[in-house]
Write a protein that holds these residues in place. Structure first.
Motif, short mmCIF file in Angstrom:
data_model
loop_
_atom_site.label_atom_id
_atom_site.label_comp_id
_atom_site.label_asym_id
_atom_site.label_seq_id
_atom_site.Cartn_x
_atom_site.Cartn_y
_atom_site.Cartn_z
N LYS A 1 40.80 39.81 36.22
CA LYS A 1 41.98 39.12 36.71
C LYS A 1 42.73 38.46 35.56
O LYS A 1 42.15 38.11 34.53
N LEU A 2 44.03 38.33 35.77
CA LEU A 2 44.89 37.66 34.80
C LEU A 2 45.10 36.22 35.25
O LEU A 2 45.29 35.95 36.43
N ILE A 3 45.06 35.29 34.28
CA ILE A 3 45.28 33.86 34.57
C ILE A 3 46.50 33.41 33.79
O ILE A 3 46.54 33.50 32.56
N HIS A 4 47.51 32.94 34.53
CA HIS A 4 48.80 32.62 33.90
C HIS A 4 49.09 31.13 33.80
O HIS A 4 50.11 30.75 33.23
N ASP A 5 48.22 30.29 34.38
CA ASP A 5 48.59 28.87 34.46
C ASP A 5 47.80 27.97 33.50
O ASP A 5 47.82 26.76 33.63
N LEU A 6 47.11 28.56 32.53
CA LEU A 6 46.37 27.75 31.56
C LEU A 6 47.19 27.47 30.30
O LEU A 6 46.85 26.60 29.51
N SER A 7 48.24 28.25 30.13
CA SER A 7 49.07 28.09 28.93
C SER A 7 50.51 28.47 29.27
O SER A 7 50.74 29.41 30.04
N PRO A 8 51.50 27.76 28.71
CA PRO A 8 52.90 28.11 28.99
C PRO A 8 53.36 29.37 28.26
O PRO A 8 54.39 29.95 28.60
N THR A 9 52.60 29.81 27.25
CA THR A 9 53.06 30.95 26.43
C THR A 9 52.11 32.15 26.46
O THR A 9 52.45 33.22 25.99
N GLU A 10 50.89 31.97 27.02
CA GLU A 10 49.92 33.07 26.98
C GLU A 10 49.31 33.31 28.36
O GLU A 10 49.24 32.41 29.18
N SER A 11 48.88 34.54 28.57
CA SER A 11 48.09 34.87 29.75
C SER A 11 46.67 35.21 29.31
O SER A 11 46.48 35.76 28.22
N TYR A 12 45.72 34.85 30.13
CA TYR A 12 44.32 35.11 29.80
C TYR A 12 43.77 36.22 30.69
O TYR A 12 44.18 36.37 31.84
N VAL A 13 42.82 36.96 30.17
CA VAL A 13 42.17 38.04 30.92
C VAL A 13 40.73 37.64 31.16
O VAL A 13 39.99 37.35 30.22
N ASP A 14 40.33 37.59 32.44
CA ASP A 14 38.97 37.22 32.81
C ASP A 14 38.27 38.47 33.36
O ASP A 14 38.62 38.97 34.42
N LEU A 15 37.29 38.96 32.62
CA LEU A 15 36.56 40.16 33.04
C LEU A 15 35.13 39.83 33.49
O LEU A 15 34.29 40.73 33.59
N ASN A 16 34.86 38.56 33.74
CA ASN A 16 33.48 38.16 34.07
C ASN A 16 32.94 38.83 35.33
O ASN A 16 31.76 39.12 35.42
N ARG A 17 33.81 39.05 36.32
CA ARG A 17 33.34 39.66 37.56
C ARG A 17 33.63 41.16 37.63
O ARG A 17 33.28 41.82 38.62
N ALA A 18 34.28 41.69 36.63
CA ALA A 18 34.64 43.11 36.65
C ALA A 18 33.40 43.97 36.81
O ALA A 18 32.41 43.80 36.10
N GLY A 19 33.45 44.91 37.75
CA GLY A 19 32.32 45.81 37.98
C GLY A 19 31.33 45.29 38.99
O GLY A 19 30.42 46.01 39.41
N THR A 20 31.48 44.04 39.42
CA THR A 20 30.57 43.48 40.43
C THR A 20 30.82 44.16 41.78
O THR A 20 31.95 44.33 42.19
N ALA A 21 29.73 44.53 42.45
CA ALA A 21 29.87 45.19 43.75
C ALA A 21 30.57 44.26 44.73
O ALA A 21 30.24 43.08 44.83
N LEU A 22 31.55 44.80 45.44
CA LEU A 22 32.34 44.01 46.37
C LEU A 22 32.39 44.73 47.71
O LEU A 22 32.66 45.93 47.76
N MET A 23 32.10 44.01 48.79
CA MET A 23 32.14 44.59 50.12
C MET A 23 33.28 43.95 50.90
O MET A 23 33.36 42.73 50.97
N GLU A 24 34.16 44.76 51.43
CA GLU A 24 35.27 44.24 52.22
C GLU A 24 35.08 44.64 53.67
O GLU A 24 34.95 45.82 53.99
N ILE A 25 35.05 43.62 54.55
CA ILE A 25 34.88 43.85 55.98
C ILE A 25 36.23 43.62 56.65
O ILE A 25 36.79 42.52 56.57
N VAL A 26 36.77 44.63 57.28
CA VAL A 26 38.09 44.54 57.89
C VAL A 26 37.92 44.41 59.40
O VAL A 26 37.34 45.29 60.05
N SER A 27 38.43 43.31 59.96
CA SER A 27 38.26 43.08 61.40
C SER A 27 39.47 43.60 62.17
O SER A 27 40.55 43.80 61.63
N ARG A 28 39.27 43.79 63.46
CA ARG A 28 40.35 44.15 64.36
C ARG A 28 41.18 42.91 64.67
O ARG A 28 40.70 41.78 64.51
N PRO A 29 42.41 43.07 65.15
CA PRO A 29 43.25 41.90 65.49
C PRO A 29 42.81 41.27 66.81
O PRO A 29 43.52 41.30 67.81
#
Length: 383
Positions: A28-56
């Motif tokens: 993820k990109l983080i834009h609010d830590l500096s007025p001139t730079e964006s940071y890249v956070d790869l700490n969770r990159a590649g972590t298994a993620l499960m998305e459960i989609v519910s009905r309305p």
């Protein structure tokens, strides 16, 4: 599938599961830590993620929160996820749309999503309180736009917990815009029924099954069972303490006194310093009339502060209940003799007996057996 969810009033409602898909968390990109730079956070990159989609199937913020709590409980019981929302290990993407009265029922009858209105998705909401606040704000925002003659734009939004409002993040793609296609390098998975059956057989006892078993095995009310299964560690703790004891009494101590102390210390049941055997022993002392329920709370205070087991605390502080009827009778006689007017008035006003009970308990340091006190007073006062 379908998830059965308990509402706040004790009733149940069903939420359909549209699908469950697996992916890998992205950087993820983080834009609010500096007025001139964006940071890249790869700490969770590649972590298994499960998305459960519910009905309305959810109509209110309260139902949405109850549903996410139920999903969280199931995942924790399965060992799939620790459910820590503060750390982002469980998050909710909240989809909100509003429709005119009667249109939801038309959707249920026809399956036509156009009756529900245009939805907006609020990404990565990480607490039950924020889920409720985000839904309330977003529903009001959409209603105001429609009542002013405008139209809802399908988009992805973020929730600002400080301002308590949602704000636009990006326009939302339709499903076809994702351009799904089979990856030629990934072979299709053929899952054998025998393997699926083996997995089902190996699953631990799930919350709904545990709730029903606690009610049938221990005679608990539905409310008590629901409170106990809300945390797997709490339910396990209860069962360890309830063996051979009054299960309802154990449930009361676990869900009230123990839970309150843990909450005050900012801990959950997995961090509980009090052995379940101590609660079992405390209940045993009450059941055998060694201590009264009132004295038990004093005993619990000493035990929680690390002064030993309930039996040791009772012995150390001299908290055994007075069951000697001679000693109780002596206290009763002294109080009646000192208050002849009140004693005479009890015949016409039986509820005044409570005052005498309180005085006897006070005279005996709260150690007199309440049942014996009542019986002796009634005999002495002619009730």
């Amino acid at each position: 599938g379908v998830v059965e969810v308990e509402a706040e009033d004790g009733s149940f409602f069903n939420v359909g599961i549209e699908r469950l898909h697996l992916e890998q968390d992205a950087g993820k990109l983080i834009h609010d830590l500096s007025p001139t730079e964006s940071y890249v956070d790869l700490n969770r990159a590649g972590t298994a993620l499960m998305e459960i989609v519910s009905r309305p199937d959810l109509r209110t913020p309260e139902e949405a929160v109850a549903y996410v709590k139920k999903i969280r409980t199931i995942l924790v019981y399965l060992g799939t996820c620790d459910g820590d929302m503060e750390k982002g290990n469980l998050r909710a993407d909240v989809n909100v749309s509003v429709c005119r009265a009667g249109n939801y029922e038309k959707f249920k009858a026809t399956g036509d999503f156009s009756f529900l209105g245009t939805r907006c998705e609020i990404k990565n909401v990480n607490s039950f309180r924020f889920i409720s606040q985000a839904i309330q704000y977003e529903a009001r925002r959409q209603i105001e736009i429609l009542e002013d003659g405008g139209s809802i734009i399908q988009e992805t939004r973020l929730f600002d917990p400080v301002k308590g409002e949602t704000r636009s993040m990006r326009s939302k793609e339709e499903a076809q815009d994702y351009r799904y296609f089979p990856d030629p390098d990934l072979l299709p998975l053929d899952l054998e029924e025998a393997w699926i059956a083996e997995i089902k057989a190996s699953l631990p006892e799930l919350p709904d099954d545990k709730r029903k078993r606690l009610m049938s095995q221990y005679g608990l009310s539905q409310y008590d069972a629901i409170v106990l299964i809300s945390e797997q560690a709490k339910a396990d703790y209860f069962e360890a303490a309830a063996q051979g004891r009054d299960a309802k009494l154990v449930a009361n101590w676990v869900t009230n006194e123990v839970s309150a102390r843990l909450a005050a210390d900012g801990k959950d049941f997995s961090e509980n310093p009090l052995p379940a055997a101590h609660v079992a022993q405390l209940v045993e002392l009450i059941e055998t009339n060694v201590i009264s329920s009132k004295i038990a709370k004093e005993v619990f205070d000493h035990v929680w502060n690390g002064e030993g087991s309930p039996a040791e605390v009772v012995e150390k502080h001299g908290l055994k209940q007075v069951t000697d009827t001679g000693a109780i009778e002596k206290a009763v006689d002294e109080i009646i003799a000192a208050n002849p007017d009140k004693a005479a008035a009890v015949a016409e006003k039986p509820q005044a007996l409570g005052w005498f009970v309180g005085q006897v308990m006070k005279a005996t340091g709260g150690k007199a057996n309440p049942a014996a006190v009542n019986d002796i007073l009634k005999a002495k006062l002619g009730l």
